[in-house]
Design a protein around this motif. Sequence first.
Motif, mmCIF file in Angstrom:
data_model
loop_
_atom_site.group_PDB
_atom_site.id
_atom_site.type_symbol
_atom_site.label_atom_id
_atom_site.label_comp_id
_atom_site.label_asym_id
_atom_site.label_seq_id
_atom_site.Cartn_x
_atom_site.Cartn_y
_atom_site.Cartn_z
ATOM 1 N N ILE A 1 1.733 9.457 -5.658
ATOM 2 C CA ILE A 1 2.251 10.788 -5.326
ATOM 3 C C ILE A 1 3.248 11.253 -6.379
ATOM 4 O O ILE A 1 3.277 12.428 -6.741
ATOM 5 C CB ILE A 1 2.882 10.794 -3.915
ATOM 6 C CG1 ILE A 1 1.793 10.639 -2.849
ATOM 7 C CG2 ILE A 1 3.683 12.071 -3.671
ATOM 8 C CD1 ILE A 1 2.316 10.391 -1.444
ATOM 9 N N GLN B 1 2.400 1.762 -3.408
ATOM 10 C CA GLN B 1 1.379 2.259 -4.325
ATOM 11 C C GLN B 1 1.107 3.744 -4.084
ATOM 12 O O GLN B 1 0.969 4.517 -5.025
ATOM 13 C CB GLN B 1 0.100 1.449 -4.137
ATOM 14 C CG GLN B 1 -0.721 1.299 -5.369
ATOM 15 C CD GLN B 1 -1.850 0.306 -5.166
ATOM 16 O OE1 GLN B 1 -2.326 0.104 -4.056
ATOM 17 N NE2 GLN B 1 -2.278 -0.302 -6.241
ATOM 18 N N LEU B 2 1.070 4.138 -2.816
ATOM 19 C CA LEU B 2 0.853 5.551 -2.488
ATOM 20 C C LEU B 2 1.991 6.410 -3.034
ATOM 21 O O LEU B 2 1.751 7.454 -3.641
ATOM 22 C CB LEU B 2 0.720 5.741 -0.977
ATOM 23 C CG LEU B 2 0.564 7.175 -0.492
ATOM 24 C CD1 LEU B 2 -0.706 7.803 -1.064
ATOM 25 C CD2 LEU B 2 0.559 7.236 1.021
ATOM 26 N N TYR B 3 3.233 5.969 -2.870
ATOM 27 C CA TYR B 3 4.369 6.743 -3.385
ATOM 28 C C TYR B 3 4.345 6.828 -4.917
ATOM 29 O O TYR B 3 4.712 7.839 -5.487
ATOM 30 C CB TYR B 3 5.712 6.172 -2.899
ATOM 31 C CG TYR B 3 6.116 6.731 -1.562
ATOM 32 C CD1 TYR B 3 6.579 8.038 -1.444
ATOM 33 C CD2 TYR B 3 6.031 5.969 -0.407
ATOM 34 C CE1 TYR B 3 6.934 8.560 -0.218
ATOM 35 C CE2 TYR B 3 6.390 6.489 0.825
ATOM 36 C CZ TYR B 3 6.843 7.784 0.908
ATOM 37 O OH TYR B 3 7.201 8.303 2.121
ATOM 38 N N GLN C 1 -6.589 15.411 -3.148
ATOM 39 C CA GLN C 1 -7.105 14.146 -2.628
ATOM 40 C C GLN C 1 -7.908 13.402 -3.698
ATOM 41 O O GLN C 1 -7.768 12.182 -3.840
ATOM 42 C CB GLN C 1 -7.963 14.397 -1.387
ATOM 43 C CG GLN C 1 -7.139 14.795 -0.181
ATOM 44 C CD GLN C 1 -7.986 15.273 0.986
ATOM 45 O OE1 GLN C 1 -9.156 15.619 0.836
ATOM 46 N NE2 GLN C 1 -7.381 15.310 2.161
ATOM 47 N N LEU D 1 -4.851 6.103 -7.461
ATOM 48 C CA LEU D 1 -4.799 4.856 -6.719
ATOM 49 C C LEU D 1 -5.755 3.814 -7.295
ATOM 50 O O LEU D 1 -5.437 2.617 -7.299
ATOM 51 C CB LEU D 1 -5.084 5.093 -5.223
ATOM 52 C CG LEU D 1 -3.956 5.794 -4.480
ATOM 53 C CD1 LEU D 1 -4.408 6.224 -3.091
ATOM 54 C CD2 LEU D 1 -2.712 4.924 -4.388
ATOM 55 N N ASP E 1 0.830 -1.205 0.000
ATOM 56 C CA ASP E 1 0.000 0.000 0.000
ATOM 57 C C ASP E 1 0.864 1.255 0.000
ATOM 58 O O ASP E 1 0.578 2.217 -0.709
ATOM 59 C CB ASP E 1 -0.928 0.028 1.219
ATOM 60 C CG ASP E 1 -1.997 -1.055 1.178
ATOM 61 O OD1 ASP E 1 -2.279 -1.571 0.073
ATOM 62 O OD2 ASP E 1 -2.542 -1.376 2.253
ATOM 63 N N LEU E 2 1.940 1.228 0.774
ATOM 64 C CA LEU E 2 2.833 2.380 0.841
ATOM 65 C C LEU E 2 3.532 2.603 -0.498
ATOM 66 O O LEU E 2 3.644 3.740 -0.967
ATOM 67 C CB LEU E 2 3.859 2.182 1.955
ATOM 68 C CG LEU E 2 4.771 3.356 2.280
ATOM 69 C CD1 LEU E 2 3.949 4.583 2.682
ATOM 70 C CD2 LEU E 2 5.725 2.986 3.391
ATOM 71 N N LEU F 1 -5.420 11.920 -6.146
ATOM 72 C CA LEU F 1 -4.754 10.728 -5.590
ATOM 73 C C LEU F 1 -5.689 9.520 -5.595
ATOM 74 O O LEU F 1 -5.260 8.409 -5.925
ATOM 75 C CB LEU F 1 -4.262 11.002 -4.164
ATOM 76 C CG LEU F 1 -2.902 11.658 -4.046
ATOM 77 C CD1 LEU F 1 -2.572 11.962 -2.593
ATOM 78 C CD2 LEU F 1 -1.814 10.804 -4.666
ATOM 79 N N ARG F 2 -6.948 9.735 -5.216
ATOM 80 C CA ARG F 2 -7.915 8.630 -5.259
ATOM 81 C C ARG F 2 -8.002 8.059 -6.671
ATOM 82 O O ARG F 2 -8.025 6.842 -6.862
ATOM 83 C CB ARG F 2 -9.292 9.120 -4.814
ATOM 84 C CG ARG F 2 -9.465 9.187 -3.331
ATOM 85 C CD ARG F 2 -10.919 9.500 -2.946
ATOM 86 N NE ARG F 2 -10.947 10.135 -1.658
ATOM 87 C CZ ARG F 2 -11.031 11.443 -1.435
ATOM 88 N NH1 ARG F 2 -11.150 12.287 -2.434
ATOM 89 N NH2 ARG F 2 -11.017 11.920 -0.215
#
Length: 167
Positions: free
Chosen positions: A114, A109-111, A156, A163, A106-107, A159-160
């Motif tokens: 971003i 994927q978040l990076y 936000q 993701l 998950d981390l 980003l959604r």
Amino acid sequence: MAVSVASASFVAHINAHQPLLLRICRMYCAAAGDQQDLYQEIVLQLWRAYPRYEARAKFSTWLYRIALNVAISDLRQRTRKPAPERFGPALPDVAALPDSGPNADDLAQLYRAIARLSDVEKAFVLLYLEERTYEEMADILGITQNNVRVKMHRVQDKLRHFLTQLA
């Protein structure tokens, strides 16, 4: 050689805020060498600006403003003139190498999400992850709190969207 009080104070401030500076470097640079170069450039610019620091604002607000400006300028300069090809194996993508643990995927994927944001949008995410208030974000970024709310909502949403594409 004696260390001046200003020098000692500066070093103490930098040491206290080093994790924040490292997060900014990671947000704007993927390669470890680039992160180190950016860190050195940020500290140099902070040192040059330190004599003009006035305690009207919190030190962290002042530091954020300078560090983000340096990071964004550095990123723009690097994208205008790409680095020449280097010999040897390619450096690993830091964003693809998260800390180990149950949320590592998950981390990562978040990076990756971003990394797809613009320079300024990354600054919003960084400040949000640092749990800065909208008032602090407005001070750091030099915009109104209302503008911060609007831009945060847009970031936000973006980003959604990223993701869901990566999932």
